[in-house]
Write an enzyme that holds these catalytic residues in place. Structure first.
Site, short mmCIF file in Angstrom:
data_model
loop_
_atom_site.label_atom_id
_atom_site.label_comp_id
_atom_site.label_asym_id
_atom_site.label_seq_id
_atom_site.Cartn_x
_atom_site.Cartn_y
_atom_site.Cartn_z
N CYS A 87 0.82 -0.83 -0.21
CA CYS A 87 0.29 0.34 0.10
C CYS A 87 0.91 1.52 -0.12
O CYS A 87 2.17 1.49 1.22
CB CYS A 87 -0.84 -0.39 1.20
SG CYS A 87 -1.32 1.61 1.83
N CYS A 122 0.19 3.00 3.30
CA CYS A 122 0.60 2.64 4.42
C CYS A 122 2.86 2.57 4.12
O CYS A 122 3.13 3.04 5.29
CB CYS A 122 0.42 1.61 3.80
SG CYS A 122 -1.05 0.60 3.93
N ASP A 131 20.31 20.50 -31.58
CA ASP A 131 21.86 20.69 -32.02
C ASP A 131 21.72 20.24 -32.72
O ASP A 131 21.59 19.18 -33.24
CB ASP A 131 22.67 20.90 -30.62
CG ASP A 131 23.89 20.27 -31.05
OD1 ASP A 131 24.51 21.54 -31.18
OD2 ASP A 131 25.04 19.41 -30.83
#
Length: 697
Positions: A11, A14, A386
């Site tokens: 979780c 959690c 570039d």
């Protein structure tokens, strides 16, 4: 800092709460609980037994060395308990009809206890601490349901919540396993030659200048140089390109690449921890844990969402009865509202998608250094490039030849340039070699500043250089027109002449990468609105390249600080990425919203940019943007689904239709849906699974 692997961490909310608890300990202020990779990072001075006690309070623990497969065992145990609970639940339903009373109640309680005991114990602890999370909400709901005699629905809630936890953990584990497969590219051992004897050592013990033997099918243990042998090498682990690259003595090799055939003797140039692969893998692991703005918002929202739901639940329980509503019925509705307060689906809506996107790109040879950069990549509208080494190969190439005295022209040019290491000389020699002309050793080679060189070939003086090297009397109308044409087309001019004649002209340019035009078109299709080139070259050369590849704009004659100014102008208009080689473009890469470096494993590229194209060319950039856009759209969809299903469940309280099992199904359904949708990112729609062994990282 010490790093530990965790188990039982399923979780995200959690994990955040555990991190906050551990940070309150002495020396715990820098502690991190990394949910995505299931790891704990703490100071070596922290009291580990106190950390383990905090983890145990939430059902998590540190994995010991001998327990690496414990996660699978935990999952199987949970599945067994849920299965047993389901059997007891159906048995209770049968008993309820055949033999009403306490036998059915005992079976219901037993079924609820088997699938929800860990949640119940954690919830009780949280109640005493006045800590309100999903475990607390589920515990209150379960006690309340049993308190009003809703044994059947209370038990069903416990079983469905157990299934929800299992599926949530399974989805997260799937994403983690995908990342672990990615990290398996790291070699484990090396055959080191010590005093002529072969000795197998862990790669961690390799030192610079060690000589290693790499046999057919083995991984090269670290970055090095081939000193003996020749073979083709699969560099997919670094670049994502599965086509083998031929290697011979004197050529560099990357750690983690695979020797296809033969035996290579390699001198190690970097210890493994400093190798390209080690840096890449370390950055990929770190990338899992960087929080995107969306994730940060969700975490903040979830913090206030659960308390708000508790207030709403209390209101549902207390207010309607004051106006004549049935207390028992509205108390039941309030319990259902509590379950709707579970934020799991909302919190997991982003991490699995982010891990899947980072993993998918890494396997494709694109190193994204964090979820925040993946999110930004999907929002890019302008890309500045570039020129040299990005849109072009960065190597001079003869694109046009005008020969007035062909045989003499190529013979003189080749004879003078054969021993030169100048880039233009190399370009000339490549062209001369196409014509199979015998060359001579020149005499008295002299460099003329600002012009070129002169030398005697077969006893006659010749000049090779720019326009200034040509004798004034040697240029007639036709030659003048040809010189002007080459200059106007943006070519660098190399002329070969004697005292009275121009033998021929080379038009030299930086060779455009063959994939550049297609890539630019694919970028437009991927949603990029503007492509710009920033270069220090003069305007005619810049225009030639910009037109050839299909850019919307270009800026020439720019110094590094002027490139930074242009990037600042562009980012004020729209979200802008800068693509460069990671060295001389570093200031512009840093200023842009997103810096993308052309890499092929170079340290500077890996360290400079937010994203590194490990193949050293642009072909994978459009797919990276598409993956990033897909991740962003899936996260938005997941959030909408998670909140939408909860909103529908809450609206059912108005007519009094919300039940406990509908409440848990709304959260369970959302969790399953967002997990499955997120995992689709790992699927390669182009015809191959991302788990292909021939793929990249």
């Amino acid at each position: 800092m010490a790093e530990y692997r965790l188990q039982g961490l399923s979780c995200a909310n959690c994990a955040r709460e555990l991190e906050e608890e551990i940070q309150k300990l002495n020396h715990g202020e820098d502690a991190k609980v990394l949910f995505n990779s299931s790891k704990l990072v703490v100071s070596e001075e922290i009291e580990l037994n106190k950390v383990e006690k905090i983890l145990a309070g939430d059902g998590a623990s540190i994995v010991k060395e001998e327990e690496h497969d414990h996660d699978q065992g935990t999952g199987r145990k949970l599945l067994f308990l849920i299965g047993t609970s389901a059997i007891l639940y159906f048995a209770a339903m049968i008993f309820e009809k055949a033999l009403p009373g306490w036998p059915a109640v005992v079976l219901y309680v037993a079924a609820a206890a088997l699938s929800g005991y860990s949640t119940f114990l954690k919830g009780l602890k949280n109640l005493f601490k006045f800590k309100f999370n999903i475990d607390t909400l589920m515990t209150i709901a379960l006690i309340g349901a049993f308190g009003i005699g809703e044994w059947k629905e209370g038990t069903l809630v416990a079983i469905l919540f157990g299934i929800n936890e299992y599926l949530e953990g399974l989805g997260m584990e799937k994403a983690r396993k995908s990342m672990e497969t990615l990290l398996d590219a790291a070699p484990k051992e090396a055959i080191v030659l010590i005093g002529g004897q072969e000795k197998v050592l862990p790669v961690a013990e390799l030192k610079t200048d060690d000589i290693v033997l790499v046999k057919s099918g083995q991984k090269i243990p670290s970055d090095g140089v081939v000193i003996d042998g020749s073979s083709s090498v699969n560099e997919a682990a670094i670049t994502g390109e599965s086509m083998p690259v031929d290697k011979a003595a004197g050529e560099p090799v990357f750690g983690g690449s695979i020797n296809n055939e033969g035996v290579l003797k390699v001198r190690i140039t970097k210890s493994y921890e400093d190798s390209s692969l080690a840096k890449i893998l370390h950055l990929v692991e770190e990338a899992q844990e960087t929080k995107t703005p969306t994730e940060q918002f969700i975490n903040k929202f979830a913090k206030y969402y659960t308390p708000l739901i508790m207030v709403v639940a209390a209101g549902v329980m207390a207010v309607p009865p004051l106006f004549g509503g049935d207390w028992g019925s509205w108390f039941y509705q309030g319990l259902a509202v509590l379950i709707v307060g579970c934020p799991c689906a909302l919190i997991i809506s982003s991490p699995i998608a982010i891990i899947s996107g980072i993993t998918r790109n890494a396997r494709n040879g694109i190193l994204v250094k964090g979820g925040v950069f993946l999110e930004q990549l999907g929002q890019i509208e302008t890309i500045a490039f570039d020129k040299t080494g990005t849109l072009t190969k960065g190597e001079p190439h003869v694109e046009k030849v005008i020969a007035y005295h062909e045989e003499e022209f190529f013979k003189v040019a080749g004879s003078i340039e054969r021993s030169s290491s100048h880039p233009l000389a190399k370009a000339v020699m490549k062209e001369v070699e196409k014509h199979d002309i015998s060359l001579e050793e020149p005499d008295n080679i002299t460099t003329i500043a600002g012009q070129g060189v002169e030398a005697f070939v077969s006893g006659k003086l010749y000049r090779l250089g720019n326009e200034a090297s040509i004798p004034s009397g040697a240029v007639n109308g036709e030659i003048r027109a040809d010189i002007d044409q080459l200059k106007n087309a943006g070519y660098t001019l190399v002329a070969v002449s004697d005292d009275s004649r121009v033998l021929g002209l080379f038009g030299i340019a930086d060779e455009i990468r063959p994939e550049s035009r297609d890539v630019i078109q694919q970028l437009y299709q991927a949603g990029v609105q503007k492509t710009v080139m920033l270069t220090g070259d003069h305007e005619k050369t810049a225009k030639k390249v910009a037109d050839a590849v299909g850019l919307t704009d270009f800026y020439a004659n720019l110094l590094p600080d002027q490139k930074v100014e242009k990037i600042n102008d562009l980012i004020h208009e729209r979200k802008t990425a800068m693509v460069g080689d990671g060295i001389n473009d570093a200031p512009a890469l840093a200023v842009a919203d997103l810096g993308i470096a052309m890499g092929k494993g170079t340290d500077s590229a890996i360290e400079t940019a937010d994203i590194v194209l490990m193949q050293d060319h642009l072909s994978k950039l459009p797919s990276a943007i598409k993956i990033a856009k897909r991740v962003n759209s899936i996260i938005k969809l997941n959030i909408s689904l998670a909140l939408g299903l909860k909103l529908i469940a809450l609206l059912l309280t108005i007519p009094g239709l919300l039940t406990l099992w509908i409440a848990i199904l709304s959260d369970m359904g959302a969790t399953i849906i967002v997990t499955l949708i997120s995992l689709t990112i790992l699927i390669d729609k182009t015809g191959g699974s991302v788990h292909s062994k021939s793929g990249g990282l």
